[in-house]
Scaffold this motif. Structure first.
Motif: not given
Length: 495
Positions: A350-371
């Motif tokens: 399951e983990s080797e499927t194309l969907e599960q290997r892709s992390i496109h668009g899941l990066g963390l934004p750069e802004e800082l926020d106390w929340t």
């Protein structure tokens, strides 16, 4: 009250004089678990300090008894250990008052000899003594800290005790909550087949009647089976016929929980209604699955004072530990809380499927926020998520989703706590007001007869019910098992 300590009690056996009482009582051909349960059953009195008399078999109708067992039921078959002589009823008497309290009403209603009541008061008292010893051992309590039963409760407690039979609890003499005996001449011993006569009814206006969550995938849409002639069968086959009518809001009840996997059950006692009691079971059950998936280190990291004693005690209960390790209960939890799929390991395939290997668009934004958490803290949290079992792992996509989950501090939001992880029912109704020890004794009798696997204490025939280090009783995080994620169906598809 005259007591003759030298009087010999003669057992009258009209049919099989050459057969030993113990051989009859322990005959394995009729009741396979009689030998194991004999010590907790109500019995006929015999003149012995070391032997146990034949069991009363109160819920077995006459046509299923041997001629010898029928003879045991005859009046005066077992002489009494004492003889009460009422010389002058006008003179105040302490002993007469005790006799009135302990015997007179029961003799009239149960239609048995005083010898049977007297002998089984001793057996009941011995059972409660074992309960006290267990509480002292488990909770490290002093004997003066153990709750005691009120003296006036003894007769009613004995009435319950006498009707826990080898394979069935059937309190045919119950007079609680407008219950009535089915015939005026029956008494303690069944003259007919046991029958369910009382209803467990819906109030039509609570979470038991209308669960407040999506039940699309549940086989049974309601966790409670309401019916007009209510009885319950435990996993081991022991049956409990309801002793009087009950409703969602009936207080002071003994209840049973059964895991939807059909392999484990639990017995509890409460002064509240079943509806109110299940609120707490849902709260702790769903919380513990949440903590099981995120990991102990991630849960305690932000608890500067640690967990309270009450929460820690709940964490150690087998009831909640099982649901976190049961794939059927886990499936129910995930169906209602799809945000947790990111913490459910996948097979390598399951983990080797194309969907599960892709992390496109899941990066963390750069802004800082106390929340929000810092990137470094998020990586620490992800690293502390419990490792998958053998042959499982987290896909690239799941790890990225975990990072986002902790970044947004979603771990601070508890799951839907209205989800029922167990099916529930009422098995007995207690007096409107009774002592804690009264409740605990009846609860323990059900636990012991039903051999429930999820009760931590109260099982009087299981020497390993407390102190079994093979079960994660002392550290709920110690043994996670390997089966809890097997066969889970990812529905709806995790996002």
């Amino acid at each position: 009250m005259d007591i003759d300590i030298n009087e010999q009690i003669q057992v009258i056996d009209l049919c099989t004089p050459d057969m030993d009482i113990k051989d009859i009582a322990l005959s394995p051909s009729r009741f396979s678990d009689l030998q194991q349960k004999h010590s907790i059953l109500a019995c006929y009195p015999i003149n012995s300090q070391h032997e146990q008399g034949p069991p009363l078999l109160t819920n077995i109708p006459p046509h299923q008894l041997t001629r010898t067992e029928l003879a045991y039921r005859q009046s005066n078959a077992f002489p009494s250990a004492f003889r009460f002589v009422n010389y002058d009823s006008m003179i105040p008497s302490f002993l007469r008052e005790k006799y009135q309290m302990y015997f007179v009403d029961l003799l009239e209603r149960l239609k048995v000899d005083v010898s049977i009541l007297d002998y089984n008061y001793i057996r009941l008292n011995n059972y409660m003594r074992l309960l006290m010893y267990e509480q002292i051992k488990v909770f490290n309590s002093r004997i003066d800290q153990i709750p005691r039963i009120e003296e006036s409760e003894y007769p009613l407690l004995l009435e319950f005790f006498l009707q826990f039979d080898i394979n069935l609890f059937y309190m045919k003499t119950c007079s609680l909550h407008y219950a009535r005996p089915r015939t005026l001449n029956e008494g303690l011993f069944c003259l007919q087949e046991p029958e369910a006569r009382y209803e467990f009814a819906s109030c039509g206006n609570c979470a038991l009647c209308y669960p407040q969550y999506d039940r699309t995938y549940r086989v049974n849409k309601s966790i409670v089976a309401f019916n007009q002639a209510h009885q319950h069968r435990f996993i081991n086959g022991y049956r409990a016929i309801l002793n009087c009518s009950a409703f969602c809001y009936t207080r002071n009840v003994i209840y049973a929980l059964t895991c939807p996997c059909g392999r484990f059950d639990y017995v509890g006692a409460t002064t509240q209604s079943l509806h109110d009691r299940l609120i707490k079971h849902r709260e702790h059950g769903n919380r513990i699955i949440h903590e099981f998936l995120l990991g102990e280190a991630n849960i305690v990291r932000d608890l500067t004072r640690g967990k309270s004693n009450e929460i820690s005690t709940k964490d150690h209960m087998k009831l909640y530990q099982h649901s976190a390790r049961c794939h059927v209960a886990m499936q129910i939890f995930l169906d209602a809380n799809p945000q947790y799929w990111r913490f459910i390991p996948m097979t390598f395939e399951e983990s080797e499927t194309l969907e599960q290997r892709s992390i496109h668009g899941l990066g963390l934004p750069e802004e800082l926020d106390w929340t929000l958490r810092s990137r470094e803290d998020c990586k620490l949290y992800v690293a502390s998520v419990p490792k998958p079992p053998p042959d499982y792992r987290f896909s690239n996509r799941q790890q990225a989703l975990q990072l986002s989950y902790f970044y947004k501090k979603r771990d601070k939001i508890l799951p839907n706590q209205s989800i029922d992880l167990y099916n529930a029912t009422i098995v007995a109704v207690l007096p409107e007001s009774c002592s804690e020890m009264f409740r605990f004794t009846i609860e323990s009798l059900f636990i012991t007869h039903a051999d429930t696997k999820l009760n931590t204490i109260g099982h009087m025939l299981n020497e390993n019910s407390v102190g079994n280090h093979h079960h994660p009783l002392f550290n709920p995080w110690l043994d996670r098992g390997t089966q809890w994620c097997d066969g889970l169906q990812r529905r709806p598809q995790p996002k």
